[in-house]
Design a protein around this motif. Structure first.
Motif, PDB file in Angstrom:
ATOM      1  N   SER A 178      -2.547  -0.828  -8.352  1.00  0.00           N
ATOM      2  CA  SER A 178      -3.341  -0.498  -7.171  1.00  0.00           C
ATOM      3  C   SER A 178      -4.742  -1.095  -7.242  1.00  0.00           C
ATOM      4  O   SER A 178      -5.338  -1.434  -6.217  1.00  0.00           O
ATOM      5  CB  SER A 178      -3.433   1.023  -7.008  1.00  0.00           C
ATOM      6  OG  SER A 178      -4.037   1.620  -8.158  1.00  0.00           O
TER       7      SER A 178
ATOM      8  N   ALA B  80       0.828  -1.203   0.000  1.00  0.00           N
ATOM      9  CA  ALA B  80       0.000   0.000   0.000  1.00  0.00           C
ATOM     10  C   ALA B  80       0.865   1.256   0.000  1.00  0.00           C
ATOM     11  O   ALA B  80       0.570   2.232  -0.706  1.00  0.00           O
ATOM     12  CB  ALA B  80      -0.934  -0.001   1.206  1.00  0.00           C
TER      13      ALA B  80
ATOM     14  N   SER C 281       0.913   3.865  -3.185  1.00  0.00           N
ATOM     15  CA  SER C 281       0.503   5.256  -2.956  1.00  0.00           C
ATOM     16  C   SER C 281       1.670   6.238  -3.017  1.00  0.00           C
ATOM     17  O   SER C 281       1.494   7.441  -2.833  1.00  0.00           O
ATOM     18  CB  SER C 281      -0.182   5.366  -1.585  1.00  0.00           C
ATOM     19  OG  SER C 281       0.715   5.006  -0.547  1.00  0.00           O
TER      20      SER C 281
ATOM     21  N   ASN D  69       4.252   6.329  -0.959  1.00  0.00           N
ATOM     22  CA  ASN D  69       4.681   6.752   0.375  1.00  0.00           C
ATOM     23  C   ASN D  69       5.746   5.844   0.978  1.00  0.00           C
ATOM     24  O   ASN D  69       6.003   5.924   2.176  1.00  0.00           O
ATOM     25  CB  ASN D  69       3.471   6.793   1.325  1.00  0.00           C
ATOM     26  CG  ASN D  69       2.491   7.881   0.947  1.00  0.00           C
ATOM     27  OD1 ASN D  69       2.881   9.032   0.779  1.00  0.00           O
ATOM     28  ND2 ASN D  69       1.232   7.520   0.787  1.00  0.00           N
TER      29      ASN D  69
ATOM     30  N   PHE E 165      -3.944   4.453   3.478  1.00  0.00           N
ATOM     31  CA  PHE E 165      -3.100   5.036   2.429  1.00  0.00           C
ATOM     32  C   PHE E 165      -3.935   5.614   1.283  1.00  0.00           C
ATOM     33  O   PHE E 165      -3.389   5.968   0.240  1.00  0.00           O
ATOM     34  CB  PHE E 165      -2.127   3.991   1.889  1.00  0.00           C
ATOM     35  CG  PHE E 165      -0.931   3.771   2.769  1.00  0.00           C
ATOM     36  CD1 PHE E 165       0.143   4.652   2.749  1.00  0.00           C
ATOM     37  CD2 PHE E 165      -0.879   2.685   3.630  1.00  0.00           C
ATOM     38  CE1 PHE E 165       1.249   4.450   3.557  1.00  0.00           C
ATOM     39  CE2 PHE E 165       0.231   2.467   4.448  1.00  0.00           C
ATOM     40  CZ  PHE E 165       1.293   3.357   4.423  1.00  0.00           C
ATOM     41  N   GLY E 166      -5.249   5.688   1.484  1.00  0.00           N
ATOM     42  CA  GLY E 166      -6.112   6.306   0.486  1.00  0.00           C
ATOM     43  C   GLY E 166      -6.378   5.451  -0.730  1.00  0.00           C
ATOM     44  O   GLY E 166      -6.721   5.982  -1.799  1.00  0.00           O
ATOM     45  N   LEU E 167      -6.236   4.121  -0.613  1.00  0.00           N
ATOM     46  CA  LEU E 167      -6.466   3.209  -1.726  1.00  0.00           C
ATOM     47  C   LEU E 167      -7.821   2.523  -1.574  1.00  0.00           C
ATOM     48  O   LEU E 167      -8.374   2.421  -0.476  1.00  0.00           O
ATOM     49  CB  LEU E 167      -5.348   2.159  -1.787  1.00  0.00           C
ATOM     50  CG  LEU E 167      -3.935   2.715  -1.980  1.00  0.00           C
ATOM     51  CD1 LEU E 167      -2.915   1.588  -1.884  1.00  0.00           C
ATOM     52  CD2 LEU E 167      -3.809   3.442  -3.321  1.00  0.00           C
TER      53      LEU E 167
END
Length: 273
Positions: A61, A43, A47, A49, A144-146
């Motif tokens: 993703s 993740a 993302s 990160n 993680f905004g996924l």
């Protein structure tokens, strides 16, 4: 004794011992920590990160959620396999098979009862594995905004097929236990094949032309195909396209059937000492 009565007897024998819940606990911890570690790595990488110049195997993703959710089956299948094996070999080791056969003179009925209980406990292990994998994986994906894809039917279908795969693995274990009566030998065979032999064969299949067509039919590869996703494929363990999900399930069922049949003929009907 009827099959229903024999099944209740087998369930009582299993559930009144500590082995099943110890394996279940280890399964949850193992799958949960693996899902958390893999979930964070993939993740964070997907993302953007993942700091420090670190890299992870490239995974789109939109395919990340099924990959992480499949970890319960792809890394946890050895646990229902072991519990199925122990259900039978413990009877030989502790010499409880004699009263079992006295209570259920028809040995085929006794084996069928173990098959039924094995499928149920395998399904339970599958449920625990799915929860242990999906929980931390979905939390990390969301963090993680996924997309967690929990609203998609395909994700829930994958979880359902994981339960089926784990139930089939328990049946394979019962077959192994019926065939290999010695508990220590059976456990060594199970661990050696699942943790070393098959992974090496599948890895070799990704490099040797033609071998990948054969390795698709190995039990672990068939299980991954049934579930529909596998971390093993991302790590370079699959050279050719996997079987269809129903094909993987059929192959795994054949393994269970053959082992049960051969175990019944070669070992289960022998004299008990």
């Amino acid at each position: 004794m009827s099959l229903a009565t024999a099944t209740r007897s087998e369930a009582t024998k299993l559930l009144t011992t500590a082995g099943w819940w110890i394996l279940a606990l280890v399964l949850v911890v193992y799958v949960g920590t693996t899902a958390a570690g893999m979930g964070f790595l993939f993740a964070a990488s997907a993302s953007g990160n993942l700091g420090g110049g670190a890299t992870a195997p490239e995974v789109p993703s939109d395919g990340l959620a099924p990959l992480l959710y499949s970890l319960g089956g792809s890394v946890g299948y050895v646990f229902p396999l072991l519990i199925g094996t122990l259900m039978v070999t413990s009877e030989f080791r502790h010499q409880t098979l004699t009263p079992t056969f006295l209570g259920t003179p028809r040995r085929g009925t006794a084996l069928w009862a173990k098959v039924v209980v094995g499928a149920l406990i395998g399904g339970l292990f599958g449920l625990l594995a799915v929860i242990a994998a999906v929980g931390p994986a979905a939390a990390l994906l969301a963090g993680f905004g996924l997309d967690t894809e929990l609203g998609a039917g395909d994700a829930w279908a994958l979880m359902g097929r994981t339960l089926i795969a784990m139930a089939l693995w328990a049946l394979v274990g019962v077959g192994v236990g019926a065939l290999v009566r010695n508990q220590v030998v059976a456990i060594v065979v199970v661990l050696a094949f699942t943790q070393f032999i098959e992974p090496l064969l599948r890895l070799a299949g990704s490099f040797v032309d033609g071998l990948d067509e054969a390795t698709r039919f190995l039990p672990g590869a068939a299980s991954d195909a049934l579930i529909g996703a596998s971390i093993f494929n991302v790590m370079g363990g699959q050279g050719s396209a996997p079987l269809e999900w129903w094909g993987g399930g059929l192959v795994l069922l054949v393994y269970a059937f053959v082992l049960l049949l051969v175990g019944h003929i070669a070992s289960w009907t022998r004299d008990v000492t």
